[in-house]
Design a protein around this motif. Structure first.
Motif, PDB file in Angstrom:
ATOM      1  N   LEU A  23       0.849  -1.184   0.000  1.00 45.60           N
ATOM      2  CA  LEU A  23       0.000   0.000   0.000  1.00 45.60           C
ATOM      3  C   LEU A  23       0.886   1.236   0.000  1.00 45.60           C
ATOM      4  O   LEU A  23       1.714   1.408   0.890  1.00 45.60           O
ATOM      5  CB  LEU A  23      -0.906   0.013   1.232  1.00 45.60           C
ATOM      6  N   THR A  24       0.730   2.079  -1.015  1.00 40.96           N
ATOM      7  CA  THR A  24       1.501   3.314  -1.088  1.00 40.96           C
ATOM      8  C   THR A  24       0.668   4.462  -0.519  1.00 40.96           C
ATOM      9  O   THR A  24      -0.563   4.483  -0.653  1.00 40.96           O
ATOM     10  CB  THR A  24       1.918   3.632  -2.525  1.00 40.96           C
ATOM     11  N   PRO A  25       1.300   5.447   0.107  1.00 42.00           N
ATOM     12  CA  PRO A  25       0.542   6.495   0.795  1.00 42.00           C
ATOM     13  C   PRO A  25       0.052   7.571  -0.157  1.00 42.00           C
ATOM     14  O   PRO A  25       0.577   7.746  -1.257  1.00 42.00           O
ATOM     15  CB  PRO A  25       1.559   7.069   1.779  1.00 42.00           C
ATOM     16  N   ARG A  26      -0.976   8.277   0.282  1.00 41.58           N
ATOM     17  CA  ARG A  26      -1.385   9.517  -0.370  1.00 41.58           C
ATOM     18  C   ARG A  26      -1.144  10.647   0.618  1.00 41.58           C
ATOM     19  O   ARG A  26      -1.269  10.471   1.836  1.00 41.58           O
ATOM     20  CB  ARG A  26      -2.848   9.476  -0.800  1.00 41.58           C
ATOM     21  N   GLU A  27      -0.788  11.819   0.089  1.00 40.13           N
ATOM     22  CA  GLU A  27      -0.477  12.944   0.967  1.00 40.13           C
ATOM     23  C   GLU A  27      -1.745  13.721   1.292  1.00 40.13           C
ATOM     24  O   GLU A  27      -2.552  14.020   0.413  1.00 40.13           O
ATOM     25  CB  GLU A  27       0.546  13.872   0.316  1.00 40.13           C
ATOM     26  N   VAL A  28      -1.918  14.028   2.579  1.00 39.73           N
ATOM     27  CA  VAL A  28      -3.090  14.742   3.071  1.00 39.73           C
ATOM     28  C   VAL A  28      -2.614  15.899   3.929  1.00 39.73           C
ATOM     29  O   VAL A  28      -1.737  15.728   4.776  1.00 39.73           O
ATOM     30  CB  VAL A  28      -3.988  13.799   3.910  1.00 39.73           C
ATOM     31  N   PRO A  29      -3.159  17.114   3.746  1.00 47.46           N
ATOM     32  CA  PRO A  29      -2.768  18.233   4.605  1.00 47.46           C
ATOM     33  C   PRO A  29      -3.446  18.128   5.964  1.00 47.46           C
ATOM     34  O   PRO A  29      -4.634  17.851   6.070  1.00 47.46           O
ATOM     35  CB  PRO A  29      -3.268  19.461   3.830  1.00 47.46           C
ATOM     36  N   LEU A  30      -2.686  18.347   7.020  1.00 48.65           N
ATOM     37  CA  LEU A  30      -3.213  18.277   8.379  1.00 48.65           C
ATOM     38  C   LEU A  30      -2.977  19.605   9.088  1.00 48.65           C
ATOM     39  O   LEU A  30      -1.854  20.091   9.136  1.00 48.65           O
ATOM     40  CB  LEU A  30      -2.518  17.156   9.155  1.00 48.65           C
ATOM     41  N   GLY A  31      -4.032  20.182   9.644  1.00 50.02           N
ATOM     42  CA  GLY A  31      -3.827  21.296  10.553  1.00 50.02           C
ATOM     43  C   GLY A  31      -4.236  22.648  10.045  1.00 50.02           C
ATOM     44  O   GLY A  31      -3.753  23.664  10.561  1.00 50.02           O
ATOM     45  N   GLY A  32      -5.104  22.751   9.040  1.00 47.03           N
ATOM     46  CA  GLY A  32      -5.651  24.040   8.654  1.00 47.03           C
ATOM     47  C   GLY A  32      -4.801  24.787   7.660  1.00 47.03           C
ATOM     48  O   GLY A  32      -4.050  24.203   6.876  1.00 47.03           O
ATOM     49  N   PRO A  33      -4.845  26.151   7.679  1.00 44.15           N
ATOM     50  CA  PRO A  33      -4.184  26.958   6.656  1.00 44.15           C
ATOM     51  C   PRO A  33      -2.683  26.714   6.558  1.00 44.15           C
ATOM     52  O   PRO A  33      -2.120  26.721   5.472  1.00 44.15           O
ATOM     53  CB  PRO A  33      -4.486  28.398   7.095  1.00 44.15           C
ATOM     54  N   ARG A  34      -2.015  26.498   7.685  1.00 50.13           N
ATOM     55  CA  ARG A  34      -0.575  26.216   7.670  1.00 50.13           C
ATOM     56  C   ARG A  34      -0.385  24.725   7.882  1.00 50.13           C
ATOM     57  O   ARG A  34       0.211  24.273   8.846  1.00 50.13           O
ATOM     58  CB  ARG A  34       0.124  27.044   8.742  1.00 50.13           C
ATOM     59  N   ALA A  35      -0.905  23.963   6.949  1.00 48.63           N
ATOM     60  CA  ALA A  35      -1.046  22.527   7.134  1.00 48.63           C
ATOM     61  C   ALA A  35       0.299  21.809   7.099  1.00 48.63           C
ATOM     62  O   ALA A  35       1.204  22.171   6.354  1.00 48.63           O
ATOM     63  CB  ALA A  35      -1.960  21.958   6.065  1.00 48.63           C
ATOM     64  N   MET A  36       0.390  20.765   7.924  1.00 49.48           N
ATOM     65  CA  MET A  36       1.517  19.852   7.894  1.00 49.48           C
ATOM     66  C   MET A  36       1.118  18.657   7.038  1.00 49.48           C
ATOM     67  O   MET A  36       0.077  18.040   7.277  1.00 49.48           O
ATOM     68  CB  MET A  36       1.848  19.389   9.314  1.00 49.48           C
ATOM     69  N   PRO A  37       1.892  18.307   6.020  1.00 48.74           N
ATOM     70  CA  PRO A  37       1.522  17.160   5.197  1.00 48.74           C
ATOM     71  C   PRO A  37       1.753  15.840   5.933  1.00 48.74           C
ATOM     72  O   PRO A  37       2.763  15.673   6.622  1.00 48.74           O
ATOM     73  CB  PRO A  37       2.441  17.292   3.978  1.00 48.74           C
ATOM     74  N   VAL A  38       0.819  14.926   5.815  1.00 54.30           N
ATOM     75  CA  VAL A  38       0.975  13.581   6.358  1.00 54.30           C
ATOM     76  C   VAL A  38       0.765  12.583   5.237  1.00 54.30           C
ATOM     77  O   VAL A  38       0.119  12.867   4.229  1.00 54.30           O
ATOM     78  CB  VAL A  38      -0.012  13.304   7.513  1.00 54.30           C
ATOM     79  N   ARG A  39       1.324  11.380   5.410  1.00 53.66           N
ATOM     80  CA  ARG A  39       1.211  10.313   4.427  1.00 53.66           C
ATOM     81  C   ARG A  39       0.233   9.270   4.962  1.00 53.66           C
ATOM     82  O   ARG A  39       0.481   8.666   6.009  1.00 53.66           O
ATOM     83  CB  ARG A  39       2.585   9.703   4.167  1.00 53.66           C
ATOM     84  N   ARG A  40      -0.871   9.066   4.266  1.00 52.75           N
ATOM     85  CA  ARG A  40      -1.935   8.181   4.754  1.00 52.75           C
ATOM     86  C   ARG A  40      -1.917   6.883   3.965  1.00 52.75           C
ATOM     87  O   ARG A  40      -2.095   6.872   2.751  1.00 52.75           O
ATOM     88  CB  ARG A  40      -3.287   8.877   4.634  1.00 52.75           C
ATOM     89  N   THR A  41      -1.704   5.759   4.682  1.00 57.95           N
ATOM     90  CA  THR A  41      -1.709   4.451   4.032  1.00 57.95           C
ATOM     91  C   THR A  41      -2.962   3.638   4.361  1.00 57.95           C
ATOM     92  O   THR A  41      -3.247   2.657   3.671  1.00 57.95           O
ATOM     93  CB  THR A  41      -0.459   3.638   4.418  1.00 57.95           C
ATOM     94  N   LEU A  42      -3.674   3.993   5.393  1.00 56.12           N
ATOM     95  CA  LEU A  42      -4.976   3.409   5.707  1.00 56.12           C
ATOM     96  C   LEU A  42      -5.939   4.524   6.062  1.00 56.12           C
ATOM     97  O   LEU A  42      -5.538   5.453   6.768  1.00 56.12           O
ATOM     98  CB  LEU A  42      -4.902   2.443   6.897  1.00 56.12           C
ATOM     99  N   PRO A  43      -7.207   4.443   5.603  1.00 52.93           N
ATOM    100  CA  PRO A  43      -7.766   3.436   4.699  1.00 52.93           C
ATOM    101  C   PRO A  43      -7.448   3.747   3.246  1.00 52.93           C
ATOM    102  O   PRO A  43      -7.138   4.887   2.905  1.00 52.93           O
ATOM    103  CB  PRO A  43      -9.268   3.551   4.958  1.00 52.93           C
ATOM    104  N   GLN A  44      -7.548   2.716   2.404  1.00 46.85           N
ATOM    105  CA  GLN A  44      -7.392   2.873   0.963  1.00 46.85           C
ATOM    106  C   GLN A  44      -8.493   2.099   0.254  1.00 46.85           C
ATOM    107  O   GLN A  44      -9.186   1.283   0.873  1.00 46.85           O
ATOM    108  CB  GLN A  44      -6.018   2.366   0.508  1.00 46.85           C
ATOM    109  N   LYS A  45      -8.624   2.341  -1.028  1.00 47.52           N
ATOM    110  CA  LYS A  45      -9.671   1.650  -1.781  1.00 47.52           C
ATOM    111  C   LYS A  45      -9.507   0.144  -1.708  1.00 47.52           C
ATOM    112  O   LYS A  45     -10.475  -0.601  -1.577  1.00 47.52           O
ATOM    113  CB  LYS A  45      -9.667   2.109  -3.243  1.00 47.52           C
ATOM    114  N   GLN A  46      -8.246  -0.326  -1.803  1.00 49.14           N
ATOM    115  CA  GLN A  46      -8.046  -1.769  -1.853  1.00 49.14           C
ATOM    116  C   GLN A  46      -7.994  -2.411  -0.481  1.00 49.14           C
ATOM    117  O   GLN A  46      -8.129  -3.629  -0.366  1.00 49.14           O
ATOM    118  CB  GLN A  46      -6.780  -2.122  -2.640  1.00 49.14           C
TER     119      GLN A  46
END
Length: 313
Positions: A23-46
């Motif tokens: 499972l490869t991650p997708r990047e998601v912004p965390l924390g509002g306007p000055r967001a910290m990027p996080v890598r999300r591996t769960l949940p995923q479509k598969q």
């Protein structure tokens, strides 16, 4: 930690044994306007769950700060595990605590809880994982709770492990969970091949944080999560340059759940009711004392039901 996506999807999830996957991650912004990027591996479509593990955010190392305003949870436990940095935690159970490297903080928000997370002023670099555990139906209204545990470092055939949940290599965590689980950080020196005895009843996930790694014959990319289904009595990990990994495991969850934003429930209607109660500031979630700011408002629900998705059979 909050899921602060502006348009979070509603996900109907089931957990069933499957073949080996990466499972490869997708990047998601965390924390509002000055967001910290996080890598999300769960949940995923598969794949939506590994045992009861239903959410995995992996972040850093990054020169950044975290400021996540009070936000709600239902039907889950949050597992905070840091490699670098320090985070201040406050919740509506009245807990004021710190998340530090090598120390587990586990918060139970079954029937409803809210909390905030802020990096401390001295923490300029953050690096760690934030994980969620879905609560089984019999316990999904469990009362608010908070547990802290600093696991010892144990030697495992030349590698080292910190077992923060469950049992591995003779080390057992005393932390209470509501389903059979495993959670551990492993450090493998360069040139290591490590074979671990594990439960055949568990499915497992191996998150590669640093270095290079092969799970059996499968090479994992950096920040990816390797999945192995039930029926395996051992896991073999090998590295050339050295590696740090987070090992997750558990018996297949065996129940459908619906995840949306920071809620875990069973139906669309239940999730909608949780959102309405959060917006109305009811007693279900309580209040966080001492946070210098407003609560995080809930996003709008999707216009209609999204197609259910879960783990492959």
């Amino acid at each position: 930690m909050s899921n602060v996506e502006a348009e979070p999807a509603e996900v109907t999830c089931t957990s069933t044994p499957g073949d080996v996957e990466v499972l490869t991650p997708r990047e998601v912004p965390l924390g509002g306007p000055r967001a910290m990027p996080v890598r999300r591996t769960l949940p995923q479509k598969q794949r939506s769950l590994i045992g009861a593990w239903c959410f995995c955010d992996h972040y850093g190392p990054a020169d950044t700060s975290m400021d996540v305003a009070p936000h709600p949870h239902t039907g889950l436990q949050t597992v905070s595990w840091l490699f670098t940095g320090e985070i201040e935690h406050r919740d509506s159970h009245g807990v004021h605590a710190y998340v530090r490297p090598g120390e587990l903080n586990l918060m139970t928000g079954g029937s409803g809880i809210c909390h905030s997370e802020q990096s401390t002023p001295s923490s300029t670099t953050l690096h760690g994982v934030q994980l969620w555990l879905a609560l089984p139906d019999a316990h999904r209204d469990a009362p608010r709770d908070f547990q802290h545990y600093a696991p010892p470092t144990v030697d495992v055939a030349g590698a080292t492990a910190r077992v923060f949940l469950g049992t591995l290599a003779g080390s057992t965590s005393p932390v209470h969970t509501f389903s059979p689980l495993l959670g551990a950080e492993l450090l493998l020196p360069a040139g290591t091949t490590l074979t671990l005895d594990v439960s055949e009843e568990f499915e497992h996930g191996v998150l590669l944080d640093t270095g290079d790694l092969r799970l059996g014959d499968t090479e994992l990319g950096l920040n990816s999560l390797g999945y192995l289904g039930t029926g395996h009595a051992t896991l073999t990990l090998s590295t050339t340059a050295g590696a740090r990994v987070v090992l997750l495991g558990g018996e297949p969850f065996g129940e459908e759940i619906v995840m949306w934003w920071n809620f875990v429930g069973r139906t669309h209607e239940e999730i909608a009711a949780f959102r309405e109660e959060w917006q109305a500031e009811t007693d279900r979630f309580g209040r966080v004392e001492g946070y210098p700011g407003d609560r995080l408002p809930a996003p709008q629900l999707p216009g209609g039901r999204l197609r259910p998705r879960g783990n492959p059979a």
